[in-house]
Design a protein around this motif. Structure first.
Motif, mmCIF file in Angstrom:
data_model
loop_
_atom_site.group_PDB
_atom_site.id
_atom_site.type_symbol
_atom_site.label_atom_id
_atom_site.label_comp_id
_atom_site.label_asym_id
_atom_site.label_seq_id
_atom_site.Cartn_x
_atom_site.Cartn_y
_atom_site.Cartn_z
ATOM 1 N N VAL A 97 31.466 -41.646 -37.071
ATOM 2 C CA VAL A 97 30.825 -42.172 -38.269
ATOM 3 C C VAL A 97 29.697 -41.240 -38.699
ATOM 4 C CG1 VAL A 97 31.388 -44.555 -37.719
ATOM 5 C CG2 VAL A 97 29.251 -43.605 -36.918
ATOM 6 N N PRO A 98 29.262 -41.342 -39.958
ATOM 7 C CA PRO A 98 28.167 -40.491 -40.432
ATOM 8 C C PRO A 98 26.918 -40.646 -39.554
ATOM 9 C CG PRO A 98 29.208 -41.572 -42.284
ATOM 10 C CD PRO A 98 29.805 -42.174 -41.035
ATOM 11 N N GLY A 99 26.253 -39.513 -39.315
ATOM 12 C CA GLY A 99 25.043 -39.500 -38.508
ATOM 13 C C GLY A 99 25.298 -39.193 -37.043
ATOM 14 N N PRO A 139 24.918 -45.624 -40.103
ATOM 15 C CA PRO A 139 24.713 -47.028 -39.734
ATOM 16 C C PRO A 139 23.321 -47.380 -39.222
ATOM 17 C CG PRO A 139 26.073 -45.928 -38.115
ATOM 18 C CD PRO A 139 25.859 -44.956 -39.227
ATOM 19 N N TYR A 140 22.512 -46.411 -38.819
ATOM 20 C CA TYR A 140 21.179 -46.709 -38.298
ATOM 21 C C TYR A 140 20.154 -45.788 -38.939
ATOM 22 C CZ TYR A 140 23.778 -49.058 -34.601
ATOM 23 O OH TYR A 140 24.621 -49.870 -33.918
ATOM 24 N N ASN A 141 18.915 -46.264 -39.052
ATOM 25 C CA ASN A 141 17.830 -45.434 -39.569
ATOM 26 C C ASN A 141 17.449 -44.380 -38.540
ATOM 27 O OD1 ASN A 141 17.641 -46.833 -41.987
ATOM 28 N ND2 ASN A 141 16.187 -48.300 -41.169
ATOM 29 N N SER A 142 16.860 -43.294 -39.015
ATOM 30 C CA SER A 142 16.450 -42.208 -38.134
ATOM 31 C C SER A 142 14.974 -42.340 -37.785
ATOM 32 C CB SER A 142 16.692 -40.865 -38.820
ATOM 33 O OG SER A 142 18.064 -40.685 -39.044
ATOM 34 N N THR A 143 14.584 -41.711 -36.671
ATOM 35 C CA THR A 143 13.182 -41.715 -36.264
ATOM 36 C C THR A 143 12.728 -40.285 -35.993
ATOM 37 O OG1 THR A 143 13.680 -41.917 -33.899
ATOM 38 C CG2 THR A 143 13.442 -43.970 -35.150
ATOM 39 N N ALA A 144 11.458 -40.021 -36.190
ATOM 40 C CA ALA A 144 10.908 -38.688 -35.937
ATOM 41 C C ALA A 144 10.964 -38.354 -34.449
ATOM 42 C CB ALA A 144 9.463 -38.622 -36.436
ATOM 43 N N ARG A 145 10.845 -39.356 -33.596
ATOM 44 C CA ARG A 145 10.825 -39.133 -32.153
ATOM 45 C C ARG A 145 12.086 -38.425 -31.662
ATOM 46 N NH1 ARG A 145 11.156 -44.287 -30.267
ATOM 47 N NH2 ARG A 145 13.355 -43.998 -29.970
ATOM 48 N N ASP A 146 13.236 -38.728 -32.269
ATOM 49 C CA ASP A 146 14.506 -38.179 -31.811
ATOM 50 C C ASP A 146 15.049 -37.095 -32.735
ATOM 51 O OD1 ASP A 146 14.808 -39.996 -29.562
ATOM 52 O OD2 ASP A 146 15.094 -41.550 -31.063
ATOM 53 N N SER A 147 14.223 -36.583 -33.631
ATOM 54 C CA SER A 147 14.713 -35.629 -34.616
ATOM 55 C C SER A 147 14.377 -34.194 -34.242
ATOM 56 C CB SER A 147 14.142 -35.949 -35.992
ATOM 57 O OG SER A 147 14.634 -37.189 -36.431
ATOM 58 N N TRP A 148 15.273 -33.319 -34.658
ATOM 59 C CA TRP A 148 15.132 -31.875 -34.446
ATOM 60 C C TRP A 148 15.351 -31.179 -35.780
ATOM 61 C CZ3 TRP A 148 14.673 -29.286 -29.591
ATOM 62 C CH2 TRP A 148 14.615 -30.141 -28.494
ATOM 63 N N VAL A 149 14.661 -30.066 -35.989
ATOM 64 C CA VAL A 149 14.900 -29.249 -37.168
ATOM 65 C C VAL A 149 16.116 -28.381 -36.862
ATOM 66 C CG1 VAL A 149 13.981 -27.446 -38.679
ATOM 67 C CG2 VAL A 149 12.468 -29.237 -37.793
ATOM 68 N N VAL A 150 17.087 -28.405 -37.776
ATOM 69 C CA VAL A 150 18.307 -27.622 -37.595
ATOM 70 C C VAL A 150 18.522 -26.724 -38.804
ATOM 71 C CG1 VAL A 150 19.409 -29.387 -36.157
ATOM 72 C CG2 VAL A 150 19.823 -29.371 -38.623
ATOM 73 N N GLU A 151 19.312 -25.686 -38.599
ATOM 74 C CA GLU A 151 19.760 -24.829 -39.689
ATOM 75 C C GLU A 151 21.220 -25.157 -39.956
ATOM 76 O OE1 GLU A 151 20.429 -20.136 -40.871
ATOM 77 O OE2 GLU A 151 19.856 -20.668 -38.835
ATOM 78 N N PHE A 152 21.536 -25.477 -41.210
ATOM 79 C CA PHE A 152 22.924 -25.699 -41.596
ATOM 80 C C PHE A 152 23.550 -24.322 -41.803
ATOM 81 C CE2 PHE A 152 20.859 -29.653 -42.521
ATOM 82 C CZ PHE A 152 21.818 -30.614 -42.218
ATOM 83 N N THR A 153 24.539 -23.975 -40.973
ATOM 84 C CA THR A 153 25.039 -22.600 -40.972
ATOM 85 C C THR A 153 25.766 -22.214 -42.253
ATOM 86 O OG1 THR A 153 27.033 -23.290 -39.805
ATOM 87 C CG2 THR A 153 25.194 -22.501 -38.466
ATOM 88 N N GLN A 154 26.359 -23.157 -42.999
ATOM 89 C CA GLN A 154 27.115 -22.783 -44.193
ATOM 90 C C GLN A 154 26.227 -22.312 -45.329
ATOM 91 O OE1 GLN A 154 26.859 -25.938 -43.176
ATOM 92 N NE2 GLN A 154 26.524 -27.274 -44.915
ATOM 93 N N ASP A 155 24.957 -22.768 -45.383
ATOM 94 C CA ASP A 155 24.100 -22.327 -46.483
ATOM 95 C C ASP A 155 22.732 -21.815 -46.035
ATOM 96 O OD1 ASP A 155 22.809 -24.671 -45.808
ATOM 97 O OD2 ASP A 155 23.211 -25.688 -47.695
ATOM 98 N N GLY A 156 22.447 -21.856 -44.733
ATOM 99 C CA GLY A 156 21.181 -21.326 -44.226
ATOM 100 C C GLY A 156 19.972 -22.192 -44.496
ATOM 101 N N LYS A 157 20.170 -23.431 -44.962
ATOM 102 C CA LYS A 157 19.044 -24.328 -45.233
ATOM 103 C C LYS A 157 18.638 -25.056 -43.960
ATOM 104 C CE LYS A 157 19.919 -24.887 -50.090
ATOM 105 N NZ LYS A 157 20.132 -25.798 -51.195
ATOM 106 N N PHE A 158 17.376 -25.502 -43.929
ATOM 107 C CA PHE A 158 16.825 -26.184 -42.775
ATOM 108 C C PHE A 158 16.498 -27.633 -43.139
ATOM 109 C CE2 PHE A 158 16.169 -22.611 -39.967
ATOM 110 C CZ PHE A 158 16.206 -21.543 -40.844
#
Length: 196
Positions: free
Chosen positions: A188-190, A151-170
């Motif tokens: 809801v999504p997000g 429902p809302y756009n994302s911003t770099a200020r509040d973003s973190w790099v994560v690893e998705f554990t099911q496939d190991g992608k970042f």
């Protein structure tokens, strides 16, 4: 007197109009008029402004005991402030200094090594992620990943790099506190929640 022609101003025959071959216009073929396709808009939709996060007075944590997880093991620490750092002194004697932004993220449940669940939208729904580092607008991990129908756009200020554990992608994802859900039901999504 000249006969059969239009009179000229100087008495000479009229010249044919000049055209340059390279700029000559070709007659248009008659096409049936079909509506033109609308120009594609960007992938991002413009949504109403997301509500601001609640203000947190970080000084209320000074002198209090907090818990922090490292690789799934919880440790107790006492909070102190040594300008400009928030210092965590763990019961085993280790010390960690955090910036105001880093300590605020810790109080919200987002820190390096945190295990979270992130709602990716249909068909994936909830997936497990491990927080790696703050995104801070670095493009080394690509653009910020957004859930379908978020429902809302994302911003770099509040973003973190994560690893998705099911496939190991970042990928970087927006983990602002206003998107934190109490649990996985009715979200809801997000949105995200702690994975304990």
């Amino acid at each position: 007197l000249a006969t059969g022609g239009a009179p000229s101003l100087h008495g000479a025959a009229a010249e044919p109009p000049r055209t340059t071959p390279s700029k000559g216009r070709k007659p248009r073929a008659h096409k049936s008029q079909t509506p033109s396709k609308p120009k594609p808009t960007g992938r991002r939709m413009i949504y109403p402004a997301e509500p601001p996060p609640p203000e947190v007075d970080l000084t209320t944590f000074i002198g209090k005991m907090v818990k922090r997880s490292f690789d799934g093991v919880w440790y107790d620490a006492t909070v102190s402030y040594v300008k400009p750092w928030y210092r965590l002194t763990y019961t085993d004697g280790d010390v960690q200094d955090l910036t105001s932004a880093g300590f605020k993220s810790l109080t919200e449940g987002v820190f390096e090594g945190a295990r979270l669940r992130y709602h990716c939208g249909v068909p994936w729904l909830w997936v497990d992620v491990v927080v790696q580092e703050r995104y801070e607008g670095k493009r080394t991990h690509g653009p910020i990943w957004e859930a379908d129908n978020q429902p809302y756009n994302s911003t770099a200020r509040d973003s973190w790099v994560v690893e998705f554990t099911q496939d190991g992608k970042f990928a970087p994802i927006d983990l602002r506190v206003t998107r934190k859900a109490p649990d996985a039901t009715g979200s809801v999504p997000g949105t995200w929640t702690s994975a304990l």
